[in-house]
Design a protein around this motif. Structure first.
Motif, short mmCIF file in Angstrom:
data_model
loop_
_atom_site.label_atom_id
_atom_site.label_comp_id
_atom_site.label_asym_id
_atom_site.label_seq_id
_atom_site.Cartn_x
_atom_site.Cartn_y
_atom_site.Cartn_z
N LEU A 51 4.73 13.48 6.79
CA LEU A 51 5.13 12.48 5.80
C LEU A 51 4.48 11.14 6.11
O LEU A 51 4.04 10.42 5.21
CB LEU A 51 6.66 12.33 5.80
N ARG A 52 4.39 10.82 7.39
CA ARG A 52 3.75 9.57 7.79
C ARG A 52 2.29 9.55 7.36
O ARG A 52 1.78 8.54 6.85
CB ARG A 52 3.88 9.39 9.31
N GLN A 53 1.62 10.67 7.55
CA GLN A 53 0.22 10.75 7.18
C GLN A 53 0.05 10.75 5.66
O GLN A 53 -0.85 10.08 5.12
CB GLN A 53 -0.40 12.02 7.77
N ARG A 54 0.91 11.48 4.94
CA ARG A 54 0.78 11.58 3.48
C ARG A 54 0.99 10.24 2.80
O ARG A 54 0.27 9.90 1.85
CB ARG A 54 1.77 12.61 2.94
N TYR A 55 1.97 9.48 3.24
CA TYR A 55 2.33 8.23 2.57
C TYR A 55 1.95 6.98 3.35
O TYR A 55 2.23 5.87 2.91
CB TYR A 55 3.83 8.20 2.29
N LEU A 77 0.83 -1.20 0.00
CA LEU A 77 0.00 0.00 0.00
C LEU A 77 0.86 1.25 0.00
O LEU A 77 0.57 2.22 -0.70
CB LEU A 77 -0.93 0.00 1.22
N ALA A 78 1.95 1.24 0.78
CA ALA A 78 2.85 2.39 0.79
C ALA A 78 3.44 2.63 -0.58
O ALA A 78 3.54 3.76 -1.04
CB ALA A 78 3.97 2.17 1.82
N LEU A 103 5.90 20.47 2.35
CA LEU A 103 4.95 20.37 3.46
C LEU A 103 4.78 21.77 4.04
O LEU A 103 5.75 22.46 4.30
CB LEU A 103 5.47 19.43 4.55
N TRP A 104 3.54 22.19 4.26
CA TRP A 104 3.26 23.49 4.88
C TRP A 104 2.92 23.23 6.34
O TRP A 104 1.92 22.61 6.67
CB TRP A 104 2.10 24.19 4.17
#
Length: 350
Positions: free
Chosen positions: A167-171, A17-18, A60-61
């Motif tokens: 990053l953890r949430q995005r990917y 999935l990642a 990332l903002w």
């Protein structure tokens, strides 16, 4: 701190999935375009609006201490993809900071930054560890906004922590393996003390032990301390740490910065190999190539002995390079020395 919403899935499913998310995002096949970040910008600080940030690739903002930042990162899947990426935090830039006046001690130390070189570093770590690698721009340099005068402060530490969360949430990553050099070698310890999702940690030539200047009430001028918080590393149950040093480092002395940290960690009960190596730069400070070997070995489950053996192979090669360079330097100086001796002889004397 955000945790994966699919942590109960089998590892192979999460990894697949990642990889799919990376491909959908377009970053795996479409790396960021080259850009030259001017030294003048890094010296005065980089400002950016949210719109300007969104127009750039891989950003990332984020908001820290009521200040907005655009964090630039450079993601590589050159060696493979995975849900536990390697994150690279490089060293400080622009030379030393005059902490009395909080300005640059010598602005001539600043240089332009080619983002292609940052991508190349991410590619190297991805190939070595056979998984996703992410080079994150330090505050105020390498594409990230803010002032690099705030490096190694509470502001940068918390900004990097939020970047990992984002990053953890995005990917949908499960966690991270952290590698840092010099100032980045301090950051990786600071982050591991704040988080529960760090697996491998490699700190090279780290500015670890020195606490530095503290300005109470100003997080942008307060250096964070890691040596007094080593017990917090316990929250990373599978954490594996390694420290890499050149004993002849002229920029960040090993005996003053890394050795006390290793001793403190060992006294706290941690097993921490301290790999003593030989760098090839004039100040014996750059050990990122060793860091790539150590991190690759850690991610791939190699033993401490196997990693030390691989590091030793590179060290012997680098020692040969240093000897050749010294021999060439002596050979180049010999003719001029002989010429000087000839010129000083008295006429008629042999």
């Amino acid at each position: 701190m955000a945790f994966s919403t699919y942590s109960c899935w089998p590892n192979v499913v999460r990894g697949a999935l990642a990889a799919t998310l990376l491909a959908i995002a377009g970053f795996a096949a479409d790396p960021a375009g080259a850009e030259i970040i001017k030294k003048e910008d890094t010296l005065r600080g980089i400002t950016m609006t949210r719109g300007e940030c969104a127009a750039k690739p891989q950003t990332l903002w984020l908001s820290v201490y009521d200040q907005d930042f655009c964090v630039r990162y450079y993601l590589s899947t050159a060696g493979g993809q995975g849900s536990l990426p390697v994150v690279i935090l490089n060293g400080d830039r622009n030379g030393p900071v005059d902490t009395t006046h909080w300005t640059w001690a010598d602005p001539s130390k600043a240089t332009d930054i080619d983002t292609d070189s940052l991508v190349a570093i991410a590619d190297k770590f991805s190939k070595m560890a056979r998984t996703t690698a992410i080079y994150i721009g330090r505050i105020g340099v390498e594409g990230t906004s803010g002032s690099h005068l705030s490096r190694r402060t509470l502001v940068e530490l918390n900004l990097m922590d939020k970047a990992l969360d984002a990053l953890r949430q995005r990917y949908q990553f499960e966690g991270f393996n952290l590698v840092g050099e010099s100032g980045g070698g301090r950051l990786v310890f600071g982050l591991a003390e704040m988080r529960r999702d760090v697996g491998c940690l490699v700190s090279g030539s780290g500015q670890i032990f020195t606490r530095g200047a503290v300005r109470p009430g100003d997080p942008a001028r307060t250096f964070f301390d890691v040596t007094g918080k080593v017990k917090w590393l316990d929250q990373n149950k599978g954490l594996r740490m390694m420290v890499i040093s050149d004993p002849n480092d002229q920029q960040v002395p090993t005996a003053r910065e890394q050795t006390p940290m290793v001793q403190a960690l060992r006294q706290a009960g941690y097993v921490v190999p301290h790999l003593l190596v030989e760098a090839t730069d004039p100040k014996h400070h750059g050990v990122m190539d060793y860091g790539a070997i150590a991190m690759g070995g850690c991610v791939l489950g190699r033993s401490d002995a196997e990693i030390a053996q691989a590091v030793g192979t590179l060290m012997r090669r680098n020692a040969d390079i240093n000897r050749r360079q010294q021999d060439e330097a002596r050979a180049q100086s010999t003719p001029q020395t002989a010429l000087d001796n000839t010129a000083t002889r008295q006429p008629g004397r042999s």
